[in-house]
Design a protein around this motif. Sequence first.
Motif, PDB file in Angstrom:
ATOM      1  N   ASN A  37       0.823  -1.209   0.000  1.00 24.39           N
ATOM      2  CA  ASN A  37       0.000   0.000   0.000  1.00 24.39           C
ATOM      3  C   ASN A  37       0.861   1.264   0.000  1.00 24.39           C
ATOM      4  O   ASN A  37       0.484   2.279  -0.583  1.00 24.39           O
ATOM      5  CB  ASN A  37      -0.919   0.008   1.219  1.00 24.39           C
ATOM      6  N   TYR A  38       2.002   1.179   0.655  1.00 29.24           N
ATOM      7  CA  TYR A  38       2.901   2.329   0.796  1.00 29.24           C
ATOM      8  C   TYR A  38       3.295   2.906  -0.560  1.00 29.24           C
ATOM      9  O   TYR A  38       3.211   4.122  -0.769  1.00 29.24           O
ATOM     10  CB  TYR A  38       4.134   1.871   1.574  1.00 29.24           C
ATOM     11  N   ASP A  39       3.698   2.049  -1.478  1.00 29.17           N
ATOM     12  CA  ASP A  39       4.155   2.508  -2.788  1.00 29.17           C
ATOM     13  C   ASP A  39       3.043   3.253  -3.525  1.00 29.17           C
ATOM     14  O   ASP A  39       3.249   4.352  -4.045  1.00 29.17           O
ATOM     15  CB  ASP A  39       4.639   1.313  -3.609  1.00 29.17           C
ATOM     16  N   TYR A  40       1.858   2.658  -3.561  1.00 32.97           N
ATOM     17  CA  TYR A  40       0.745   3.280  -4.287  1.00 32.97           C
ATOM     18  C   TYR A  40       0.374   4.624  -3.667  1.00 32.97           C
ATOM     19  O   TYR A  40       0.242   5.641  -4.362  1.00 32.97           O
ATOM     20  CB  TYR A  40      -0.465   2.347  -4.293  1.00 32.97           C
ATOM     21  N   ILE A  41       0.196   4.637  -2.351  1.00 35.20           N
ATOM     22  CA  ILE A  41      -0.267   5.850  -1.683  1.00 35.20           C
ATOM     23  C   ILE A  41       0.764   6.958  -1.789  1.00 35.20           C
ATOM     24  O   ILE A  41       0.430   8.112  -2.091  1.00 35.20           O
ATOM     25  CB  ILE A  41      -0.609   5.561  -0.204  1.00 35.20           C
ATOM     26  N   LEU A  42       2.038   6.630  -1.542  1.00 35.15           N
ATOM     27  CA  LEU A  42       3.066   7.669  -1.598  1.00 35.15           C
ATOM     28  C   LEU A  42       3.228   8.208  -3.016  1.00 35.15           C
ATOM     29  O   LEU A  42       3.386   9.417  -3.213  1.00 35.15           O
ATOM     30  CB  LEU A  42       4.397   7.114  -1.083  1.00 35.15           C
ATOM     31  N   THR A  43       3.165   7.341  -4.007  1.00 36.69           N
ATOM     32  CA  THR A  43       3.263   7.796  -5.398  1.00 36.69           C
ATOM     33  C   THR A  43       2.128   8.745  -5.754  1.00 36.69           C
ATOM     34  O   THR A  43       2.344   9.808  -6.356  1.00 36.69           O
ATOM     35  CB  THR A  43       3.250   6.585  -6.357  1.00 36.69           C
ATOM     36  N   SER A  72     -21.668  -5.646  -7.786  1.00 36.61           N
ATOM     37  CA  SER A  72     -20.238  -5.846  -7.970  1.00 36.61           C
ATOM     38  C   SER A  72     -19.854  -7.240  -7.478  1.00 36.61           C
ATOM     39  O   SER A  72     -20.268  -7.652  -6.392  1.00 36.61           O
ATOM     40  CB  SER A  72     -19.442  -4.791  -7.187  1.00 36.61           C
ATOM     41  N   VAL A  73     -19.091  -7.944  -8.292  1.00 37.90           N
ATOM     42  CA  VAL A  73     -18.585  -9.263  -7.914  1.00 37.90           C
ATOM     43  C   VAL A  73     -17.068  -9.252  -8.074  1.00 37.90           C
ATOM     44  O   VAL A  73     -16.522  -8.495  -8.879  1.00 37.90           O
ATOM     45  CB  VAL A  73     -19.218 -10.389  -8.757  1.00 37.90           C
ATOM     46  N   TYR A  74     -16.393 -10.122  -7.309  1.00 33.96           N
ATOM     47  CA  TYR A  74     -14.939 -10.056  -7.227  1.00 33.96           C
ATOM     48  C   TYR A  74     -14.306 -11.445  -7.367  1.00 33.96           C
ATOM     49  O   TYR A  74     -14.940 -12.457  -7.085  1.00 33.96           O
ATOM     50  CB  TYR A  74     -14.516  -9.458  -5.881  1.00 33.96           C
ATOM     51  N   ARG A  75     -13.043 -11.428  -7.779  1.00 35.83           N
ATOM     52  CA  ARG A  75     -12.248 -12.648  -7.766  1.00 35.83           C
ATOM     53  C   ARG A  75     -10.777 -12.258  -7.588  1.00 35.83           C
ATOM     54  O   ARG A  75     -10.384 -11.126  -7.863  1.00 35.83           O
ATOM     55  CB  ARG A  75     -12.417 -13.439  -9.055  1.00 35.83           C
ATOM     56  N   VAL A  76      -9.975 -13.207  -7.126  1.00 34.61           N
ATOM     57  CA  VAL A  76      -8.538 -12.993  -7.031  1.00 34.61           C
ATOM     58  C   VAL A  76      -7.973 -12.957  -8.444  1.00 34.61           C
ATOM     59  O   VAL A  76      -8.373 -13.742  -9.304  1.00 34.61           O
ATOM     60  CB  VAL A  76      -7.876 -14.119  -6.198  1.00 34.61           C
ATOM     61  N   THR A 122      -8.482  -4.342  -5.197  1.00 35.02           N
ATOM     62  CA  THR A 122      -8.589  -4.204  -6.648  1.00 35.02           C
ATOM     63  C   THR A 122      -7.671  -3.089  -7.153  1.00 35.02           C
ATOM     64  O   THR A 122      -6.994  -3.231  -8.172  1.00 35.02           O
ATOM     65  CB  THR A 122     -10.048  -3.917  -7.058  1.00 35.02           C
ATOM     66  N   LEU A 123      -7.625  -1.984  -6.406  1.00 36.55           N
ATOM     67  CA  LEU A 123      -6.771  -0.868  -6.804  1.00 36.55           C
ATOM     68  C   LEU A 123      -5.303  -1.261  -6.835  1.00 36.55           C
ATOM     69  O   LEU A 123      -4.543  -0.785  -7.688  1.00 36.55           O
ATOM     70  CB  LEU A 123      -6.959   0.306  -5.826  1.00 36.55           C
ATOM     71  N   ILE A 124      -4.881  -2.123  -5.917  1.00 38.23           N
ATOM     72  CA  ILE A 124      -3.467  -2.493  -5.870  1.00 38.23           C
ATOM     73  C   ILE A 124      -3.181  -3.779  -6.641  1.00 38.23           C
ATOM     74  O   ILE A 124      -2.087  -4.327  -6.566  1.00 38.23           O
ATOM     75  CB  ILE A 124      -2.966  -2.613  -4.415  1.00 38.23           C
ATOM     76  N   GLY A 125      -4.191  -4.276  -7.374  1.00 34.98           N
ATOM     77  CA  GLY A 125      -3.956  -5.357  -8.320  1.00 34.98           C
ATOM     78  C   GLY A 125      -4.064  -6.766  -7.797  1.00 34.98           C
ATOM     79  O   GLY A 125      -3.701  -7.713  -8.486  1.00 34.98           O
TER      80      GLY A 125
END
Length: 228
Positions: free
Chosen positions: A100-106, A218-222, A204-207
């Motif tokens: 999370n750190y990389d995404y948020i800081l970027t 909304s439905v989800y999967r790995v 989902t945001l971090i892939g």
Amino acid sequence: MIEKLKNLRTLHRGFEEKLPLLRDFQALSECYQILNKEIQILSEISDEAFKLGREFERYVQESLRLIVQMKGLIEDALATFNERDRLEFSIRKIIQFNRNYDYILTENLNSMITYAEFMEIMDKGGVPSHFMERISRAEKIVKDFTLLIKFLRLLYDRPSDIFKVEFLLRTLNAQGLKWVEVRHLERETGIPRDEIRDILEALTLIGITERMERGGESVYRVRDSGED
């Protein structure tokens, strides 16, 4: 200030490039030195942040807090470098935090650069075309940033909730349920639906997960669970 912020962004990219080498003492030490430089630059920026408004100040303080947290994790790894088991534990914590750190800081740095460029534009006059494109992205950036901050806090306050949701989703996918509704996860985990949805959206945001709309739900999967 813009040059300082761009220097910070370059330093952060250098830090991320060294993360796979954390078991090398030299690389670990260089990561620590990079973080010290980032803290120094952000502290200098913080002294002038009020000139760009409260939102800019919030980005600066949040970024500073995250970098200090990462520095603490790197310090732990350096302190345990000669103890293999403890070092591996420290490195796992760094990698987990960095998800999370990389995404948020970027995103923070990009937003701060946008703010600084806006102030420069206001001083000089004229609006370049690339800036108008950034304005159109601002609402989404703020929304994603807010979601990931909630996710980061949850990761530290109740990490077991995140692991429960991801593990159950992965299990259901493996059992043949390719796309999973939030209500299934709510029933099995006992975690409130809104919290599950926030966790899944952040993943989902971090892939880590994927989302699609099916019947207005909304439905989800790995992400690595296979094709439809």
